[in-house]
Design an enzyme around this catalytic site. Structure first.
Site, PDB file in Angstrom:
ATOM      1  N   ASP A   1      25.424 -11.751 -11.893  1.00  0.00           N
ATOM      2  CA  ASP A   1      26.040 -11.462 -10.943  1.00  0.00           C
ATOM      3  C   ASP A   1      27.580 -10.750 -11.126  1.00  0.00           C
ATOM      4  O   ASP A   1      28.161 -10.163 -10.650  1.00  0.00           O
ATOM      5  CB  ASP A   1      25.903 -12.071  -9.532  1.00  0.00           C
ATOM      6  CG  ASP A   1      26.617 -13.419  -9.540  1.00  0.00           C
ATOM      7  OD1 ASP A   1      26.993 -13.885 -10.713  1.00  0.00           O
ATOM      8  OD2 ASP A   1      26.773 -14.029  -8.512  1.00  0.00           O
TER       9      ASP A   1
ATOM     10  N   GLU B   1      24.471 -21.177  -8.284  1.00  0.00           N
ATOM     11  CA  GLU B   1      25.466 -22.009  -8.860  1.00  0.00           C
ATOM     12  C   GLU B   1      25.832 -23.020  -7.658  1.00  0.00           C
ATOM     13  O   GLU B   1      25.625 -22.810  -6.640  1.00  0.00           O
ATOM     14  CB  GLU B   1      26.610 -20.901  -8.259  1.00  0.00           C
ATOM     15  CG  GLU B   1      26.699 -19.754  -9.527  1.00  0.00           C
ATOM     16  CD  GLU B   1      28.022 -18.880  -9.283  1.00  0.00           C
ATOM     17  OE1 GLU B   1      28.731 -19.233  -8.607  1.00  0.00           O
ATOM     18  OE2 GLU B   1      27.821 -18.055  -9.933  1.00  0.00           O
TER      19      GLU B   1
ATOM     20  N   GLU C   1      30.374 -23.431 -17.032  1.00  0.00           N
ATOM     21  CA  GLU C   1      31.541 -22.278 -17.344  1.00  0.00           C
ATOM     22  C   GLU C   1      32.969 -22.906 -16.922  1.00  0.00           C
ATOM     23  O   GLU C   1      33.157 -23.580 -15.943  1.00  0.00           O
ATOM     24  CB  GLU C   1      31.332 -21.310 -16.065  1.00  0.00           C
ATOM     25  CG  GLU C   1      32.282 -20.120 -16.506  1.00  0.00           C
ATOM     26  CD  GLU C   1      31.931 -18.948 -15.613  1.00  0.00           C
ATOM     27  OE1 GLU C   1      30.633 -18.727 -15.189  1.00  0.00           O
ATOM     28  OE2 GLU C   1      32.737 -17.851 -15.455  1.00  0.00           O
TER      29      GLU C   1
HETATM   30  O1  KIV Z   1      27.275 -13.838 -13.860  1.00  0.00           O
HETATM   31  C1  KIV Z   1      27.219 -14.190 -14.876  1.00  0.00           C
HETATM   32  O2  KIV Z   1      27.538 -13.216 -15.825  1.00  0.00           O
HETATM   33  C2  KIV Z   1      27.448 -15.381 -15.347  1.00  0.00           C
HETATM   34  C3  KIV Z   1      27.566 -15.879 -16.740  1.00  0.00           C
HETATM   35  C4  KIV Z   1      28.911 -15.504 -17.318  1.00  0.00           C
HETATM   36  C5  KIV Z   1      27.209 -17.155 -17.178  1.00  0.00           C
HETATM   37  O3  KIV Z   1      27.204 -16.194 -14.497  1.00  0.00           O
END
Ligand code: KIV
Length: 288
Positions: A43, A112, A179
């Protein structure tokens, strides 16, 4: 066809792997040709592709559209797709939205958050939807964090993250993204979990790495995060840059210490390797 089975084997054999975000067929084809077997329709496309300043406005319609595009370019990659902000607030929303992403070509959905998601995760798994967790700097919670801040830098935060990771693994996640957390904490989580762990701004000790494609190509502009590396500068063309990224991850050259964050908490046994503390409130310029 790359599957989660291969990632588990790579973890066992300590074969490091590179993954990348992708948003369209032209790039997913090129990534596939250069040896990338795991891609994410993140996202992050809200920022990297739509020019917004967070991931929050991204819709399910956006995620379905980009998943269809990426899958056409890379029919055999292991494809993860993010469930966007508020699309899994309840288990029943998660079921409907995960089904839409799987129908569009995703092999696994990513969400998440920590222990509060355990019931949703196990219910998705029971219904045939593989799930990837995402802990640390979870960009959908940017307004809770008050910015894109490194997470797990003190004992309380680190313990919470390790607990969340174990609860999610117990609930059935098959993959975990970490992250912007200290390298030593990411190493500990990677060691403690049986499932593969992919890091972004999480140091060199995770099983795999992921970067936003615009960061790999050095086209993020002023907001490029400090943990990323412009591989196009060294590679000279896009295909060579991507190949270089894959090689540097596989050989352990990337990420180097300048792409990693340190632990700042008490010197407890678990995190003893942490050194060189920097500002507690450091903000990461991030395209994620
Ligand atoms: O949205 C995203 O691109 C991500 C990654 C960077 C792990 O969650």
């Amino acid at each position: 066809m790359t599957t989660i089975f291969h990632l588990r084997q790579w973890k066992q054999k300590k074969h490091k792997f590179a993954s990348i975000t992708a948003y369209d067929a032209a790039f997913s084809r090129l990534f596939d040709e250069q040896g990338i077997q795991v891609m994410l329709v993140g996202d992050s496309l809200g920022m990297s592709t739509q020019g917004r300043n967070s991931t929050l406005p991204v819709t399910m319609q956006d995620m379905v559209y980009h998943t269809l595009c990426v899958r056409r370019g890379a029919p055999s990659c292991l494809l993860l797709t993010d469930l966007p902000f508020m699309s899994y607030a309840t288990p029943s929303q998660a079921f409907d939205n995960a089904a839409a992403l799987m129908r569009a070509g995703a092999n696994m959905v990513k969400l998440e958050g920590g222990a509060w998601l355990a019931d949703t995760v196990s219910a998705l798994i029971e219904r045939g939807v593989p799930v990837c967790g995402h802990l640390g700097l979870t960009p959908q919670s940017v307004n809770i964090f008050g910015g894109y801040k490194i997470q797990g830098r003190n004992a309380v935060g680190a313990d919470q993250l390790l607990t969340d990771a174990k609860v999610l693994e117990q609930a059935g996640i098959q993959l975990l993204v970490l992250e912007c957390v200290p390298a030593t904490l990411a190493g500990l989580v990677t060691h403690e979990l049986n499932i593969p762990v992919i890091g972004i701004g999480a140091g060199a000790m995770t099983d795999g790495q992921i970067l936003v494609m615009q960061d790999v190509l050095g086209i993020t502009g002023n907001s490029a995060p400090s943990f990323a590396k412009d591989f196009l500068a060294a590679g000279g063309d896009i295909a060579t840059a991507v190949r270089l990224y894959v090689q540097e991850v596989e050989t352990g050259q990337f990420p180097a210490s300048e792409h990693s964050f340190n632990y700042e908490g008490d010197s407890r046994a678990d995190y003893q390797n942490a050194t060189n503390a920097t500002s507690e409130d450091q903000t990461v310029a991030s395209g994620t």
